[in-house]
Design a protein around this motif. Structure first.
Motif, PDB file in Angstrom:
ATOM      1  N   MET A   1       2.727   2.133   3.914  1.00 52.25           N
ATOM      2  CA  MET A   1       1.498   2.923   3.887  1.00 52.25           C
ATOM      3  C   MET A   1       1.164   3.350   2.458  1.00 52.25           C
ATOM      4  O   MET A   1       0.003   3.345   2.053  1.00 52.25           O
ATOM      5  N   GLY A   2       2.173   3.710   1.685  1.00 55.64           N
ATOM      6  CA  GLY A   2       1.943   4.091   0.296  1.00 55.64           C
ATOM      7  C   GLY A   2       1.367   2.948  -0.525  1.00 55.64           C
ATOM      8  O   GLY A   2       0.410   3.127  -1.288  1.00 55.64           O
ATOM      9  N   LEU A   3       1.924   1.766  -0.370  1.00 54.22           N
ATOM     10  CA  LEU A   3       1.413   0.606  -1.104  1.00 54.22           C
ATOM     11  C   LEU A   3      -0.005   0.256  -0.682  1.00 54.22           C
ATOM     12  O   LEU A   3      -0.869  -0.023  -1.522  1.00 54.22           O
ATOM     13  N   MET A   4      -0.253   0.281   0.623  1.00 57.35           N
ATOM     14  CA  MET A   4      -1.592  -0.031   1.130  1.00 57.35           C
ATOM     15  C   MET A   4      -2.607   1.034   0.684  1.00 57.35           C
ATOM     16  O   MET A   4      -3.724   0.721   0.298  1.00 57.35           O
ATOM     17  N   LEU A   5      -2.170   2.285   0.699  1.00 55.77           N
ATOM     18  CA  LEU A   5      -3.063   3.383   0.325  1.00 55.77           C
ATOM     19  C   LEU A   5      -3.462   3.300  -1.146  1.00 55.77           C
ATOM     20  O   LEU A   5      -4.642   3.434  -1.479  1.00 55.77           O
TER      21      LEU A   5
END
Length: 145
Positions: free
Chosen positions: A71-75
């Motif tokens: 989620m952090g990378l996608m965000l």
């Protein structure tokens, strides 16, 4: 918001806002009123996007910790693409200076990310729970000889 989350937000938003104030002063001195307005809009936009992203990331970490890294990378990818879209949309505006806006937006985003990395490195977050290890150890019973 738990105190650790509030502290993290303060340690990331404060340097970004400080850089924004400096950018407004420089933009106003170099370009004039339109430059100051462009720097202010760029700073506010970076603070809103990155603050909302931090909020979403913290909620994800609490509810779905197994998805936190993905989620952090996608965000971050989505945030950078959206900021790029905003720069492209306001490229030809006459409301404020688009160059000062774009430069301030990039600088504020980089400062936010660096401050967030620093805040995370400085945070004293347990990655093991010391209390759970004490309760899981079997107590010795019987003779000790």
């Amino acid at each position: 918001m738990p105190s650790n989350d509030a502290r993290n937000l303060l340690q990331t938003a404060a340097p970004t806002a400080a850089v924004g104030v400096i950018a407004v002063a420089v933009g106003g001195a170099v370009v004039g009123g339109k430059g100051a307005l462009g720097a202010a809009v760029g700073t506010v936009l970076a603070l809103v996007f990155m603050g909302a992203g931090l909020y979403v990331l913290q909620r994800t970490a609490k509810s779905l910790p197994q998805l936190f890294q993905a989620m952090g990378l996608m965000l971050y990818t989505a945030q950078l693409l959206l900021l790029l879209i905003f720069v492209a949309l306001f490229k030809g505006t006459s409301l404020f200076d688009p160059k000062v806006f774009a430069i301030t937006l990039v600088i504020a985003t980089v400062v936010w990310m660096a401050a967030q990395a620093r805040a995370h490195m400085k945070a004293k977050i347990f990655y093991i729970d010391p209390d759970s290890q004490k309760s899981e150890k079997p107590e010795k019973t019987g003779s000790t000889s």
